[in-house]
Design a protein around this motif. Structure first.
Motif, PDB file in Angstrom:
ATOM      1  N   TYR A  13       7.410  -7.055   6.193  1.00 17.87           N
ATOM      2  CA  TYR A  13       6.062  -7.691   6.281  1.00 17.87           C
ATOM      3  C   TYR A  13       5.415  -7.637   7.709  1.00 17.87           C
ATOM      4  CZ  TYR A  13       1.754 -10.507   5.549  1.00 17.87           C
ATOM      5  OH  TYR A  13       0.545 -10.830   5.512  1.00 17.87           O
ATOM      6  N   ASN A  14       4.268  -6.883   7.817  1.00 11.96           N
ATOM      7  CA  ASN A  14       3.711  -6.650   8.865  1.00 11.96           C
ATOM      8  C   ASN A  14       2.416  -7.893   9.003  1.00 11.96           C
ATOM      9  OD1 ASN A  14       2.140  -6.281  11.269  1.00 11.96           O
ATOM     10  ND2 ASN A  14       2.869  -4.017  11.230  1.00 11.96           N
ATOM     11  N   PRO A  15       2.655  -8.961   9.792  1.00 14.08           N
ATOM     12  CA  PRO A  15       1.463 -10.137   9.793  1.00 14.08           C
ATOM     13  C   PRO A  15       0.153  -9.309  10.186  1.00 14.08           C
ATOM     14  CG  PRO A  15       3.387 -11.083  10.769  1.00 14.08           C
ATOM     15  CD  PRO A  15       3.941  -9.399  10.459  1.00 14.08           C
ATOM     16  N   GLU A  16       0.245  -8.308  11.119  1.00 15.47           N
ATOM     17  CA  GLU A  16      -0.991  -7.949  11.667  1.00 15.47           C
ATOM     18  C   GLU A  16      -1.824  -7.267  10.868  1.00 15.47           C
ATOM     19  OE1 GLU A  16      -2.059  -8.755  14.914  1.00 15.47           O
ATOM     20  OE2 GLU A  16      -0.477  -9.938  15.200  1.00 15.47           O
ATOM     21  N   THR A  17      -1.214  -6.248  10.051  1.00 18.05           N
ATOM     22  CA  THR A  17      -1.767  -5.494   8.928  1.00 18.05           C
ATOM     23  C   THR A  17      -1.747  -6.253   7.705  1.00 18.05           C
ATOM     24  OG1 THR A  17       0.321  -4.047   8.591  1.00 18.05           O
ATOM     25  CG2 THR A  17      -1.143  -3.427  10.280  1.00 18.05           C
ATOM     26  N   LYS A  18      -1.195  -7.059   7.453  1.00 12.61           N
ATOM     27  CA  LYS A  18      -1.094  -7.700   6.242  1.00 12.61           C
ATOM     28  C   LYS A  18      -0.136  -6.738   5.112  1.00 12.61           C
ATOM     29  CE  LYS A  18      -3.228 -11.190   8.056  1.00 12.61           C
ATOM     30  NZ  LYS A  18      -2.526 -12.391   8.752  1.00 12.61           N
ATOM     31  N   GLU A  19       0.436  -5.612   5.619  1.00 12.93           N
ATOM     32  CA  GLU A  19       0.984  -4.798   4.680  1.00 12.93           C
ATOM     33  C   GLU A  19       2.551  -5.106   4.597  1.00 12.93           C
ATOM     34  OE1 GLU A  19       1.479  -0.045   4.009  1.00 12.93           O
ATOM     35  OE2 GLU A  19       0.394  -0.798   5.639  1.00 12.93           O
ATOM     36  N   LEU A  20       3.016  -5.095   3.035  1.00  9.14           N
ATOM     37  CA  LEU A  20       4.433  -5.306   2.804  1.00  9.14           C
ATOM     38  C   LEU A  20       4.902  -4.052   2.260  1.00  9.14           C
ATOM     39  CD1 LEU A  20       6.678  -7.817   2.199  1.00  9.14           C
ATOM     40  CD2 LEU A  20       5.448  -7.597  -0.311  1.00  9.14           C
ATOM     41  N   THR A  21       5.995  -3.554   2.812  1.00 11.66           N
ATOM     42  CA  THR A  21       6.825  -2.670   2.394  1.00 11.66           C
ATOM     43  C   THR A  21       8.033  -2.960   1.858  1.00 11.66           C
ATOM     44  OG1 THR A  21       7.754  -2.043   4.591  1.00 11.66           O
ATOM     45  CG2 THR A  21       5.678  -0.986   3.979  1.00 11.66           C
ATOM     46  N   LEU A  22       8.753  -2.271   1.045  1.00 14.86           N
ATOM     47  CA  LEU A  22      10.060  -2.454   0.551  1.00 14.86           C
ATOM     48  C   LEU A  22      10.973  -1.388   0.197  1.00 14.86           C
ATOM     49  CD1 LEU A  22      10.214  -2.214  -3.069  1.00 14.86           C
ATOM     50  CD2 LEU A  22       8.424  -3.658  -2.582  1.00 14.86           C
TER      51      LEU A  22
ATOM     52  N   LYS B  30       0.836  -1.245  -0.070  1.00 14.62           N
ATOM     53  CA  LYS B  30      -0.068   0.151   0.042  1.00 14.62           C
ATOM     54  C   LYS B  30       0.829   1.295  -0.123  1.00 14.62           C
ATOM     55  CE  LYS B  30      -3.307  -2.662   0.553  1.00 14.62           C
ATOM     56  NZ  LYS B  30      -4.296  -3.121  -0.596  1.00 14.62           N
ATOM     57  N   ASP B  31       2.185   1.139   0.375  1.00 13.79           N
ATOM     58  CA  ASP B  31       2.900   1.997   0.522  1.00 13.79           C
ATOM     59  C   ASP B  31       3.350   2.818  -0.745  1.00 13.79           C
ATOM     60  OD1 ASP B  31       4.940   4.158   2.113  1.00 13.79           O
ATOM     61  OD2 ASP B  31       6.314   2.840   1.033  1.00 13.79           O
ATOM     62  N   LYS B  32       3.173   4.255  -1.095  1.00 13.98           N
ATOM     63  CA  LYS B  32       3.345   4.754  -2.251  1.00 13.98           C
ATOM     64  C   LYS B  32       5.022   4.792  -2.641  1.00 13.98           C
ATOM     65  CE  LYS B  32      -0.355   8.379  -2.060  1.00 13.98           C
ATOM     66  NZ  LYS B  32      -0.417   9.640  -2.274  1.00 13.98           N
TER      67      LYS B  32
ATOM     68  N   LEU C   4       5.807   1.327  -3.797  1.00 14.66           N
ATOM     69  CA  LEU C   4       5.257   0.992  -5.311  1.00 14.66           C
ATOM     70  C   LEU C   4       6.103   1.781  -6.493  1.00 14.66           C
ATOM     71  CD1 LEU C   4       1.442   1.542  -4.191  1.00 14.66           C
ATOM     72  CD2 LEU C   4       2.555  -0.555  -5.134  1.00 14.66           C
ATOM     73  N   GLU C   5       6.949   2.514  -6.036  1.00 20.48           N
ATOM     74  CA  GLU C   5       7.835   2.897  -7.086  1.00 20.48           C
ATOM     75  C   GLU C   5       8.640   2.124  -7.581  1.00 20.48           C
ATOM     76  OE1 GLU C   5      10.086   6.198  -5.715  1.00 20.48           O
ATOM     77  OE2 GLU C   5       8.201   7.488  -5.182  1.00 20.48           O
ATOM     78  N   PHE C   6       8.995   0.640  -6.797  1.00 17.96           N
ATOM     79  CA  PHE C   6      10.118  -0.105  -7.340  1.00 17.96           C
ATOM     80  C   PHE C   6       9.507  -1.443  -7.799  1.00 17.96           C
ATOM     81  CE2 PHE C   6      11.526   2.252  -3.716  1.00 17.96           C
ATOM     82  CZ  PHE C   6      12.516   3.431  -4.230  1.00 17.96           C
ATOM     83  N   VAL C   7       8.181  -1.723  -7.778  1.00 16.63           N
ATOM     84  CA  VAL C   7       7.525  -2.787  -8.242  1.00 16.63           C
ATOM     85  C   VAL C   7       6.196  -2.537  -8.899  1.00 16.63           C
ATOM     86  CG1 VAL C   7       8.524  -4.233  -6.430  1.00 16.63           C
ATOM     87  CG2 VAL C   7       6.448  -3.383  -5.901  1.00 16.63           C
ATOM     88  N   GLU C   8       5.723  -3.395  -9.570  1.00 13.29           N
ATOM     89  CA  GLU C   8       4.517  -3.590 -10.353  1.00 13.29           C
ATOM     90  C   GLU C   8       3.647  -4.805 -10.207  1.00 13.29           C
ATOM     91  OE1 GLU C   8       5.242  -2.370 -14.402  1.00 13.29           O
ATOM     92  OE2 GLU C   8       6.282  -4.030 -14.767  1.00 13.29           O
ATOM     93  N   GLY C   9       2.562  -4.878 -10.530  1.00 13.35           N
ATOM     94  CA  GLY C   9       1.726  -5.902 -10.179  1.00 13.35           C
ATOM     95  C   GLY C   9       1.279  -6.804 -11.396  1.00 13.35           C
ATOM     96  N   SER C  10       1.398  -8.058 -11.316  1.00 10.62           N
ATOM     97  CA  SER C  10       0.797  -8.817 -12.728  1.00 10.62           C
ATOM     98  C   SER C  10      -0.419  -9.039 -12.422  1.00 10.62           C
ATOM     99  CB  SER C  10       1.617 -10.397 -12.548  1.00 10.62           C
ATOM    100  OG  SER C  10       1.112 -11.140 -11.536  1.00 10.62           O
ATOM    101  N   VAL C  11      -1.331  -9.763 -13.626  1.00 15.26           N
ATOM    102  CA  VAL C  11      -2.674  -9.913 -13.917  1.00 15.26           C
ATOM    103  C   VAL C  11      -2.996 -11.144 -12.520  1.00 15.26           C
ATOM    104  CG1 VAL C  11      -4.322 -11.194 -15.250  1.00 15.26           C
ATOM    105  CG2 VAL C  11      -2.506  -9.820 -16.447  1.00 15.26           C
ATOM    106  N   SER C  12      -2.056 -11.805 -12.278  1.00 18.46           N
ATOM    107  CA  SER C  12      -2.423 -12.882 -11.112  1.00 18.46           C
ATOM    108  C   SER C  12      -2.161 -12.198  -9.704  1.00 18.46           C
ATOM    109  CB  SER C  12      -1.577 -14.114 -11.408  1.00 18.46           C
ATOM    110  OG  SER C  12      -0.296 -13.913 -11.438  1.00 18.46           O
TER     111      SER C  12
END
Length: 387
Positions: free
Chosen positions: A373-382, A345-347, A350-358
């Motif tokens: 990765y935060n298991p509580e919020t289910k949010e991944l940052t990088l 979700k972090d802007k 998102l500058e460094f990756v993109e999503g596939s159709v799947s």
């Protein structure tokens, strides 16, 4: 003489009145609401045509009954009896492709067809197979282990199986007959996923009502104790013989049924304590692991500042996601949690990756990536840096 003539005229008047009031033909006369029954020519009657609704046996020829129905009204449903057969409902076509809707107004002579199944005893044994935080699912390990705690109880004279089980949010499971998942009954067999406006289940990654979802996992959305009830009609089992992997030896892996159902009751809070489970996360990639599940330490998230994190070098356009394992005591099994592009979700991330159709993640450039990765919020940052 005059008296006889008077009597004759009275009788003639009665005869003419009766003749005029007698309806001819297959119709039903009904006065308009609020209109009195008088001779005012401006007050017209409404005539409703009567249509014949014919109920047929499943052969499409044997007549079971008939009903006369007024135009725009509905036929009355009933349950026919047939020795050694189970009635499955009324259908609008002799091929039994779709159920007849008894709320539909009748506007023409109509044929309705009974759907019967040959009554057949189910001699199979069904068990819960899956993974999660429920003690039963932890020991199941996706059906690797099936013991008495996983097996559903079958009723003596009916093809009805049931089990009461604790489920926790995120747990996934199906019902099957053995460790190879023969005769699996997944999310597509659920009669409903909600109750009183609350969603309790979903088909993992699928619309639970679609044909494709019959083999999808049932995912628990609310922790609690549940009673599951599987009803089977083995006389209607079908096999996907067109599947390229189908063989006579493995045919039960390609078994499905259009009538089997899974019903459930929510009994309240879980009865047993949640299993003591440690979850680990691993990368699964098109290049780094060649889309294989490789549970090696170099691909595993390690705790940094209280959260799981992984630093790894990726190629440009490399596609990947993160899988999981669950460990209880000394036993580590495959988990059911996946971390994908939708978890970012972090802007800045998102500058460094993109999503596939799947919903997989795609690296925009070659370099070193650090994922947290935060298991509580289910949010991944990088974060990213060029090597």
């Amino acid at each position: 003489m005059r008296k006889s003539r008077a009597i004759f005229m009275v009788l003639l008047s009665i005869f003419v009145s009766v003749f005029l009031l007698t309806a001819c033909g297959k119709s039903d006369s009904t006065m308009e609401p609020g209109v009195s029954n008088n001779t005012d020519s401006s007050k017209e009657t409404i005539e409703k045509t009567l249509y014949t609704v014919t109920f047929y046996d499943m052969d499409g020829n044997t007549e079971l009954s008939k009903e006369e129905v007024k135009e725009s009204e509905s036929a009355k449903e009933y349950t026919p009896q047939k020795d050694n057969y189970i009635f499955m409902g009324w259908y609008g076509t002799p091929s039994l492709t779709h159920k007849y809707d008894f709320s539909t107004p009748v506007t023409a002579d109509t044929k309705i067809f009974a759907g019967f199944l040959e009554e057949k005893e189910d001699t199979r044994s069904f068990a819960v197979v899956g993974s999660g935080k429920s003690p039963i699912l932890v020991t199941s390990n996706w059906g690797t282990v099936i013991d008495d705690s996983h097996i559903l109880t079958k009723e003596a004279i009916e093809n009805v199986y049931s089990i009461s089980i604790d489920l926790y949010e995120g747990d996934e499971f199906q019902l099957a007959t053995n460790t190879s998942w023969y005769n699996q009954r997944g999310a597509g067999y659920l009669t409903t996923t909600s109750q009183d406006g609350i969603e309790y289940f979903s088909g993992a990654g699928s619309n639970y009502q679609s044909n494709e979802a019959k083999r999808a996992n049932i995912k628990s959305l609310k922790s609690g104790n549940y009673t599951l009830k599987l009803t089977t009609y083995p006389g209607a089992d079908v096999y996907d013989t067109e599947n390229s992997n189908y063989t006579d030896e493995t045919k039960e892996n390609f078994n499905s049924n259009p009538y089997d159902t899974i019903e459930w009751v929510y009994n309240g809070e879980p009865k047993d304590a949640i299993a003591d489970v440690t979850t680990s996360y691993y990368i699964k990639s098109s290049i780094t692991t060649n889309w294989n599940d490789v549970y090696e330490d170099k691909y595993r998230f390690k705790e940094i500042d209280g959260l799981p994190a992984l630093t790894i070098e990726l190629a440009e356009k490399e596609e990947f996601l993160f899988t999981s394992t669950v460990k209880t005591g000394d036993t580590e099994n495959v988990g059911n949690e996946y971390v994908k592009f939708s978890n970012i979700k972090d802007k800045n991330s998102l500058e460094f990756v993109e999503g596939s159709v799947s919903d997989n993640i795609i690296a925009k450039a070659a370099g070193v990536y650090t994922f947290t990765y935060n298991p509580e919020t289910k949010e991944l940052t990088l974060t990213f840096k060029v090597k």
